[in-house]
Scaffold this motif. Structure first.
Motif, short mmCIF file in Angstrom:
data_model
loop_
_atom_site.label_atom_id
_atom_site.label_comp_id
_atom_site.label_asym_id
_atom_site.label_seq_id
_atom_site.Cartn_x
_atom_site.Cartn_y
_atom_site.Cartn_z
N ASP A 274 0.79 -1.11 0.05
CA ASP A 274 0.09 0.02 0.09
C ASP A 274 0.89 1.11 0.13
N HIS A 275 0.62 2.19 -0.66
CA HIS A 275 0.72 3.32 -1.02
C HIS A 275 2.44 3.54 -1.28
N SER A 276 3.00 2.49 -1.87
CA SER A 276 4.43 2.35 -2.25
C SER A 276 4.64 2.72 -3.71
N VAL A 277 3.76 2.80 -4.46
CA VAL A 277 4.00 3.09 -6.06
C VAL A 277 3.94 4.58 -6.39
N VAL A 278 4.76 5.20 -7.02
CA VAL A 278 4.40 6.36 -7.87
C VAL A 278 3.89 6.39 -9.16
N TYR A 279 2.80 6.98 -9.45
CA TYR A 279 1.98 6.77 -10.67
C TYR A 279 2.28 8.17 -11.48
N VAL A 280 3.08 8.19 -12.74
CA VAL A 280 3.49 9.18 -13.47
C VAL A 280 2.76 9.41 -14.61
N SER A 281 1.88 10.57 -14.78
CA SER A 281 1.13 10.68 -16.11
C SER A 281 1.18 12.29 -16.43
N PHE A 282 1.58 12.82 -17.75
CA PHE A 282 1.42 14.10 -17.98
C PHE A 282 0.32 14.31 -18.94
N GLY A 283 -0.64 13.51 -18.94
CA GLY A 283 -1.75 13.34 -19.83
C GLY A 283 -1.61 13.31 -21.24
N SER A 284 -2.72 13.59 -21.99
CA SER A 284 -2.70 13.41 -23.45
C SER A 284 -2.13 14.32 -24.47
N CYS A 285 -1.89 15.54 -23.75
CA CYS A 285 -1.62 16.69 -24.75
C CYS A 285 0.08 17.06 -24.39
N HIS A 346 -6.35 2.32 -7.01
CA HIS A 346 -5.65 1.04 -6.38
C HIS A 346 -4.81 1.50 -5.03
N PRO A 347 -4.89 0.69 -3.93
CA PRO A 347 -4.31 1.05 -2.86
C PRO A 347 -2.85 1.20 -2.78
N ALA A 348 -2.13 0.47 -3.72
CA ALA A 348 -0.90 0.35 -3.81
C ALA A 348 -0.11 1.86 -4.32
N VAL A 349 -0.91 2.67 -4.99
CA VAL A 349 -0.71 3.97 -5.32
C VAL A 349 -0.50 4.97 -4.37
N GLY A 350 0.76 5.56 -4.08
CA GLY A 350 0.89 6.65 -3.02
C GLY A 350 1.03 7.90 -3.36
N THR A 351 1.34 7.99 -4.41
CA THR A 351 1.99 9.44 -5.29
C THR A 351 1.58 9.47 -6.69
N PHE A 352 1.12 10.52 -6.98
CA PHE A 352 0.74 10.87 -8.15
C PHE A 352 1.63 12.00 -8.64
N LEU A 353 2.51 11.88 -9.63
CA LEU A 353 3.26 12.77 -10.26
C LEU A 353 2.55 13.26 -11.41
N THR A 354 1.96 14.54 -11.23
CA THR A 354 1.07 15.18 -12.34
C THR A 354 1.32 16.54 -13.04
N HIS A 355 0.95 16.61 -14.06
CA HIS A 355 1.15 17.93 -14.80
C HIS A 355 -0.10 18.99 -14.50
N CYS A 356 -0.86 18.31 -13.72
CA CYS A 356 -1.99 19.53 -13.11
C CYS A 356 -3.29 19.75 -14.12
N GLY A 357 -3.12 18.77 -14.92
CA GLY A 357 -4.32 18.98 -15.89
C GLY A 357 -5.84 18.93 -14.96
N TRP A 358 -6.93 19.36 -15.38
CA TRP A 358 -7.91 19.30 -14.48
C TRP A 358 -8.58 17.84 -14.23
N ASN A 359 -8.63 17.18 -15.41
CA ASN A 359 -9.25 15.67 -15.10
C ASN A 359 -8.47 14.98 -14.19
N SER A 360 -7.09 15.10 -14.28
CA SER A 360 -5.95 14.39 -13.35
C SER A 360 -6.30 14.78 -12.08
N ILE A 361 -6.38 16.06 -11.64
CA ILE A 361 -6.91 16.42 -10.38
C ILE A 361 -7.98 15.95 -10.01
N LEU A 362 -9.09 15.97 -10.62
CA LEU A 362 -10.36 15.20 -10.24
C LEU A 362 -10.18 13.73 -9.84
N GLU A 363 -9.42 13.03 -10.89
CA GLU A 363 -9.18 11.63 -10.48
C GLU A 363 -8.43 11.49 -9.28
#
Length: 477
Positions: A274-285, A346-363
Motif C-alpha cells: 500500500d502507498h508504495s507506488v508512484v504513478y506518473v502521467s502528463f496527460g494526453s496533450c 488502487h491502494p498500492a498507489v501512494g503518489t501521483f506525479l502530475t501535470h496538473c490537468g484538471w481531469n487528473s486532479i479530479l481523479e
C-alpha cells in the motif's frame, strides 16, 4: 414546435454536446452526456455528442463502459488546416508544438468552424446546445434557432476566475515579470509571465469566451462545491454568467471488464504494498522534450521507488540505454491509453506525479491520492496553486527558484534526475509530506463521491440543469 412526449408519457429533451479536439475535453463531455441521459426521472434526455471522424473511437471506448446510458454519436468534418498532417484531429495526436497550435487556432477560428457546426446543429435540431468554450459562435447559432446554449467548462472554478483576471488588461506586471491577478481572494495569484499563455493572443480569445459566457443561457462546470465552494460562489455572485451548474466530477468509469491492458497493470499493482507506488502521467496533450524524459527516467530509477509511468502515445522517445533492464522489476511504462481512474484507485498507489490537468486532479481527489506537481502549459500552472496553496493536497516537484519553468516546453529548464529522485524520496518518506497530505485529500475524496450521489450537490445541479432546459423548451411552445 410541439412538446415531445415518449411512449411512456415522459417528456423528452434533445441535447447536442460539442467538445473541443482534445481527449481531455472529449472525456468529460462524454461523461456529462451519460450523466444527462440517466439524470432525470421526469424527462427522457436524448444526449448527442458531436465529434470529428478521427475522434469517434475515443467516445465509443468511453460509452462501452456505460451499459445503462444511450448516447448518440454524430460527426462533422475536421477543417482543412495548412501544415497539419491528415488525420490529426486531436491534440493528443500532435507530434509538435506547432501542430498543437494549429489545432487550437483552427478550433477557435469562426470562419473555419462555424459553417460545419451550423449545418450540424440545424440537421440535429436540438432543444439545447452544450458547447466547449472555444466555440464562441455557438451562442449565436443557438440564438438564431431559439434554443438555449450552455457553456461546459472542463476545468475548475478557481482556474476560470484566476485566468479571467490574469488575462485582464489591468493585471499588474511586476518588475520581475510576474503577473498578479486583480482582484482575487487569498491566496493572491502571482504567476511568472513564462508560465502563462501569450497574453497578446489569449486576451483576444478570452474576451470572446467571456462575452459568450455572459450571453449564454448558463455555464456548467466540471467541479463540485465541496472542492471549490468559495470560487463557485464568486463566479456566480460576480454576475459573469446568467446561471451556473457545478456538475462534477465527470470522470471516466473504471468499469471495463474487457480491457486487457487495465487488468495487466492492476495485476502488477496487486503485487505492491500500500502507498508504495508512484504513478506518473502528463496527460494526453503535454509535450515533453526527450532530454527531460531521459532525466525523469533516471530520476525514477535513482529514487528506488516502484513506478507506473504513462508515456504519451505520440512520443517517439526511447529510454536511456539499459534503463528498461535495470528497472524491469519495479517499473512499468504504459504507452497505450492509461486507465488513470482505476490506477489511482488502487491502494498500492501512494503518489501521483502530475501535470496538473484538471481531469487528473479530479481523479486524484476522487481516489484520495496526494500529488507532486509538474505543470506543463496553459491553466496547469494556475491549477498547481489550487492544489498546493489552497487545498494543501500536493507539493511542487521543483521548488520555487530552482529554475525557469515555461509554458513553452522548449524553454522550460531541464529538471535534473537528482532533483526528481530527491523530491520523490522526500515526499514518499514514511511520515513525510505525502502521508500528511493524504489525510486532507481523503476528506475531499469523500466529498467527491458524495457530490454525485443521490441528493449530492452535483446531482442536484444536474437535475436543475435538465429542469431549466426543459422549462425553456416548454416556454417556446
Amino acid at each position: 414546435m410541439a412538446s415531445s412526449i415518449t411512449s411512456s408519457g415522459s417528456k423528452t429533451l434533445r441535447v447536442l454536446l460539442l467538445p473541443h479536439f482534445a481527449t481531455g475535453h472529449i472525456h468529460p463531455f462524454t461523461e456529462l452526456a451519460v450523466s444527462l441521459a440517466v439524470s432525470s426521472p421526469n424527462a427522457t434526455v436524448e444526449a448527442i455528442i458531436a465529434v470529428t471522424p478521427a475522434n469517434v473511437p475515443i467516445v465509443q471506448s468511453l460509452l462501452e463502459r456505460h451499459s445503462a446510458a444511450t448516447v448518440k454519436i454524430v460527426t462533422y468534418p475536421f477543417p482543412t488546416v495548412e501544415g497539419l498532417p491528415k488525420g490529426v484531429e486531436n491534440l493528443g495526436k500532435a507530434a509538435t508544438q506547432a501542430d498543437s497550435m494549429r489545432i487550437n487556432i483552427a478550433a477557435s477560428t469562426e470562419s473555419l468552424m462555424r459553417p460545419a457546426h451550423e449545418t450540424l446543429v440545424r440537421a440535429q435540431s436540438p432543444d439545447a446546445i452544450i458547447t466547449d468554450l472555444l466555440f464562441t459562435w455557438s451562442a449565436d447559432i443557438a440564438d438564431e434557432l431559439g434554443v438555449p446554449c450552455v457553456t461546459f467548462h472542463v476545468t475548475g472554478a478557481f482556474s476560470m476566475l484566476a485566468m479571467r483576471h490574469l488575462m485582464m488588461e489591468d493585471a499588474a506586471i511586476d518588475g520581475d515579470d510576474t503577473v498578479t491577478a486583480p482582484p482575487f481572494p487569498t491566496p493572491q495569484i502571482r504567476v511568472p509571465r513564462t508560465e502563462l499563455p501569450d497574453l497578446s493572443i489569449f486576451r483576444y480569445v478570452f474576451g470572446k469566451v467571456h462575452s459568450m459566457q455572459a450571453a449564454c443561457f448558463g455555464l456548467a462546470v466540471n467541479t463540485f462545491s465541496g472542492l471549490e465552494q468559495q470560487y463557485c460562489d464568486m463566479y456566480t455572485g460576480q454576475g459573469y454568467v446568467q446561471r451556473s451548474y457545478f456538475v462534477g466530477p465527470q470522470l471516466q468509469s473504471s468499469e471495463s471488464p474487457t480491457d486487457d491492458s487495465k487488468s495487466q497493470y492492476i495485476g502488477w499493482l496487486d503485487t505492491k504494498s500500500d502507498h508504495s507506488v508512484v504513478y506518473v502521467s502528463f496527460g494526453s496533450c503535454a509535450l515533453v522534450s526527450h532530454a527531460q524524459l531521459d532525466q525523469l527516467a533516471l530520476g525514477l530509477e535513482a529514487s528506488g521507488k516502484p513506478f507506473l509511468w504513462a508515456v504519451r502515445a505520440a512520443e517517439k522517445w526511447t529510454p536511456p540505454k539499459g534503463w528498461e533492464k535495470r528497472v524491469e522489476d519495479r517499473g512499468v511504462i504504459i504507452r497505450s491509453w492509461a486507465q488513470t481512474t482505476a490506477i489511482l484507485a488502487h491502494p498500492a498507489v501512494g503518489t501521483f506525479l502530475t501535470h496538473c490537468g484538471w481531469n487528473s486532479i479530479l481523479e486524484a481527489v476522487a481516489a484520495g491520492v496526494p500529488m507532486l506537481t509538474w505543470p506543463k502549459f496553459h491553466d496547469q500552472f494556475v491549477n498547481e496553486r489550487l492544489i498546493n496553496d489552497v487545498l494543501g493536497i500536493g507539493h511542487r516537484l521543483w521548488p520555487h527558484g530552482a529554475g525557469l519553468r515555461s509554458e513553452d516546453y522548449e524553454k522550460h529548464e531541464l529538471i535534473p534526475a537528482d532533483d526528481v529522485a530527491r523530491a520523490l524520496l522526500t515526499f514518499m518518506h514514511p511520515g513525510g509530506p505525502g502521508d500528511v497530505l493524504r489525510t486532507r485529500v481523503m476528506d475531499l475524496a469523500s466529498k467527491s463521491h458524495g457530490a454525485l450521489a443521490e441528493g449530492g450537490s452535483s446531482q442536484q445541479d444536474l437535475h436543475r440543469l435538465v429542469n431549466d432546459l426543459m422549462a425553456a423548451k416548454e416556454g417556446r411552445n
